[in-house]
Design an enzyme around this catalytic site. Structure first.
Site, mmCIF file in Angstrom:
data_model
loop_
_atom_site.group_PDB
_atom_site.id
_atom_site.type_symbol
_atom_site.label_atom_id
_atom_site.label_comp_id
_atom_site.label_asym_id
_atom_site.label_seq_id
_atom_site.Cartn_x
_atom_site.Cartn_y
_atom_site.Cartn_z
ATOM 1 C CG ASP A 168 32.487 36.800 123.392
ATOM 2 O OD1 ASP A 168 33.104 37.799 124.088
ATOM 3 O OD2 ASP A 168 31.505 36.332 123.128
ATOM 4 C CD GLU A 210 36.630 39.342 127.728
ATOM 5 O OE1 GLU A 210 36.112 39.438 126.344
ATOM 6 O OE2 GLU A 210 36.538 38.288 127.913
ATOM 7 C CG ASP A 228 28.089 41.210 126.069
ATOM 8 O OD1 ASP A 228 28.453 40.855 125.125
ATOM 9 O OD2 ASP A 228 28.765 39.798 126.819
#
Length: 748
Positions: free
Chosen positions: A407, A410, A481
């Site tokens: 997670d 990015e 999300d």
């Protein structure tokens, strides 16, 4: 991007080098129906990250120089190129499929300075005008194109009329249909016209890029990038399926997963101690809802330090995991890339000692903030850093962890985005964040996959939020999300279908929504819609209401159980489709247009999907709806619940009370099913049930141990089943594994 007049051309094996007044462009014939176009305006020796193997196949093609153009022709397509890099691609019949736009972009300033100031004074965000990009190519748009792919970009199945950016972005706000970017960058699009062959375009450039499918101007669509090469692959075929196959031939196909990973997973950011995890696992079994894992979000770590365990709240290392293992639960835990800046913490100390972290422009280790506070970022583009990271997973596997969930890769950061000049590497080459940003999650997943494979010897479960084209070789994905709103349930189908057509055969959404408060009806309709997704997880956020099915009452538990059990019943069919995808790249969950691209009724069908070739699913995705219109394509279709038959190429009104997911079996098909279990491994799958519809049917079924790589050495079974006039004929085409004890037929 100026090129000027075409002044020369030279053929060298499978390449044709075109010399223009201001550029040298290479045309590479990959196969008879894949052509690469490269303008190395940035770097001539750039090595692709998405394409890791030599994909060129010795292909015969003709090459001719004419007065004002050159012509390259294979058995399947033809390319003509002229001055100013004007080009056209034709199919084998001579029909033009794609051509460059001869005009210039219409660069518009959308608002005046006066209006801009007024809007900003009112607190509105004022949109700026468009601009030309350092790398840019425009294509003619006829007006009848439908655009598919691009991964899990928001909105509808057809991307025509919308514009997107490829820049991996952590956006916790509500995702709407006009969002330009999300967590993934997959610059691949398939184009289907109302007539003629479809084609695909893959733009292999990791810099911030832009793809506009007619939003700016109905006369053209375009690709632009802030830097890098103009490097794109044109591919064609008779059907959209062929394009998916060719794209995944280039970028790779998802490996076979462990069977248990396809089962149901329960998670929450907010299981704050061992008792929380233990309670959820206990209630899963008490309510007889099949479940493989109660996943560990960031709370399990010691101060959010990666590769640590909070013994104060979760007990001694390995104890809880081993306890729950006795009841069939597998441990899956989250790992973020941000390493806490903390002298004395082993990951930080090792990284500093070995110079493994990204640096700022002054060659100091770059520091930002994520969950542990001040944090540093591993330079995953370097092989030695990926190996260090991958090997570190032994700390977790020694505790019994079996799956990894990447997670915040990015990469996310709390003190503003990483500056574009932060120093990273790709291999031994020093570069910066502007090039690495979109592949940071890709490199992290690669290191995780390779580490887990080496440590465990099993097929790794790696789940990632951020990725690039080709990441499907290393990781499953989810859509990030999302929110507990009906619009996000509606978006599930186009997002997962476009991800599947973009190579990601193992994908899912957070069932019920991650952010916001769900409710009973939304939870039921969401688990129904997700029943055939290949990553099947309920997940929600701290601060929201609890989202386990029993939180919504016994009626929800009963319906929820029904569809989780249905998912488990169809596991062998899902597994077969994933085995087939090793050869053809096709996803499990498909939009109808992928199977029926000659049927205009399917081109923009956003609220139905197919599971392989034989199951059609039409979820309810709107509040209060108990009947819905369903389009059935060509053929005869059997209602799974009522057994009623319908002729295709027609619309029907389906009854859909709250406990019913409309789904239909295609006539003349065989679908394998397993008995219900509470988890994969509870008992041996030694009985296979064949659901048969129609008088004649043929099916190929695959079977292996569902865990390791022994199937690659022949340890698998391959069956063919033929159903004709009430009789089943079974042929074991390949025998290398323990056979089923019984095979039963259930005729609809």
């Amino acid at each position: 991007m100026k090129t000027g007049k075409l002044t020369g051309a030279k053929k060298n094996e499978n390449r044709v080098e075109l010399t223009f007044e201001e550029a040298v462009i290479t045309i590479e014939v990959i196969t008879e129906n894949i052509v690469r176009v490269l303008n190395p305006c940035w770097k001539a020796d750039y090595a692709s990250i998405a394409i890791e193997k030599n994909v060129s196949i010795g292909t015969e093609f003709s090459f001719a120089e004419e007065k004002d153009k050159i012509c390259i022709e294979t058995s399947d397509l033809k390319l003509e190129v002229g001055d100013d890099f004007a080009f056209s691609f034709y199919d084998k019949s001579g029909k033009c499929l794609l051509s460059s736009y001869s005009g210039k972009r219409v660069i518009k300033e959308t608002i005046s300075e006066k209006t801009k100031k007024l809007l900003e004074a009112e607190g509105h965000k004022a949109a700026g005008g468009s601009k030309d990009y350092a790398v840019q190519v425009l294509f003619n748009r006829c007006g009848d194109e439908f655009f598919y792919g691009m991964g899990d970009k928001t909105g509808f199945l057809n991307k025509g009329g919308y514009a997107y950016e490829n820049w991996n972005s952590d956006i916790p706000q509500l995702h709407n249909e006009t969002m330009p970017a999300l967590y993934k960058s997959i610059p691949f699009v398939m184009v289907k016209k109302t007539e003629g062959q479809p084609y695909g375009l893959f733009f292999d450039n990791t810099f911030h890029s832009y793809m506009d499918f007619g939003k700016e101007n109905s006369s053209y669509f375009y690709y632009g990038a802030d830097n890098g090469n103009l490097d794109f692959y044109f591919m064609t075929g008779d059907h959209l399926k062929d394009i998916v196959g060719k794209y995944t031939y280039l970028t790779g196909r998802a490996p076979m997963p462990q069977l248990w990973t396809l089962g149901y997973h329960q998670c929450r950011w907010g299981y704050e101690n061992a008792e929380d995890i233990r309670k959820v696992a206990h209630l899963m079994r008490e309510n007889h809802i099949p479940c493989e894992s109660v996943q560990y979000d960031i709370d399990y770590m010691d101060g959010f330090r990666v590769f640590t365990w909070d013994e104060e709240n979760y007990g001694p290392k390995g104890q809880l995991i081993n306890e729950l293992k006795q009841d069939g639960f597998k441990a899956v835990c989250i790992i973020d890339p941000g390493v806490k800046k903390d002298e004395g913490y082993f990951m930080y100390d090792e990284g500093i000692r070995n110079d493994y972290f990204a640096k700022d422009k002054d060659s100091e280790v770059y520091v930002n903030e994520v969950w542990p506070g001040d944090a540093v970022y591993p330079d995953f583009g370097r092989e030695e850093v990926r190996k260090w990271w991958g090997d570190s997973h032994k700390i977790l596997t020694d505790m019994g962890v079996q799956g990894i969930w990447n997670d915040m890769n990015e990469p996310a950061s709390f003190r503003g985005p990483l500056p574009l000049d932060v120093q990273f590497h790709i291999g031994d080459r020093l570069t910066d964040h502007s090039e690495v940003h979109n592949v940071y999650g890709h490199f992290m997943s690669m290191g995780t996959y390779e580490g887990m494979k080496k440590i465990t010897g099993k097929r790794p479960l790696v789940i990632t939020r951020a990725c690039y084209a080709g990441s499907q070789k290393y990781a499953a994905v989810w859509t990030g999300d999302n929110q507990s709103v009906w619009s996000h349930l509606r978006m599930l189908i186009p997002q997962l279908c476009n991800l599947g057509m973009s190579g990601f055969t193992i994908a899912g959404t957070d069932i019920g929504g991650f952010g916001g408060d769900s409710n009973a009806e939304l939870m039921v309709r969401w688990v129904q819609a997700a029943t055939f997704s290949t990553f099947f997880r309920n997940h929600c956020a701290k601060g929201q209401i609890m989202q386990e099915p029993w939180e919504f009452g016994e009626k929800v538990v009963r319906i929820y159980r029904k569809y989780v059990e249905l998912h488990y019943r169809f596991l062998p069919y899902i597994y077969d489709l994933l085995h087939e995808s090793q050869e053809n790249g096709l996803p499990v969950m498909r939009p109808l247009v992928l199977n029926y691209d000659d049927d205009a009724n399917t081109y923009e069908l956003n609220d139905e999907y197919m599971v392989g070739e034989n199951i059609l699913v039409a979820p309810v995705v709107d509040q209060g709806v108990t009947k819905r219109m369903v389009y059935l394509p060509k053929g005869t279709w059997v209602d799974y619940w009522t057994k009623e038959r319908y002729q295709g190429e027609s619309y029907i009104i389906a009854d859909a009370p709250i406990d019913t997911l409309p789904m239909y079996i295609k006539e003349n098909s065989i679908i394998p099913m397993y008995e219900n279990v509470q988890y994969v491994g509870e008992k041996a799958y030694d009985k296979l049930e064949l659901l048969v519809a129609g008088k004649e049917a043929h099916y190929t079924h695959y079977q292996d141990n569902g865990e390791d790589f022994k199937y690659m050495d022949g340890e698998y079974n391959l069956y063919t089943f033929d159903w004709e006039n009430g009789e089943l004929k079974t042929n074991l085409v390949h025998e290398g594994y323990e056979k089923y004890k019984t095979v039963e037929v259930n005729v609809i």
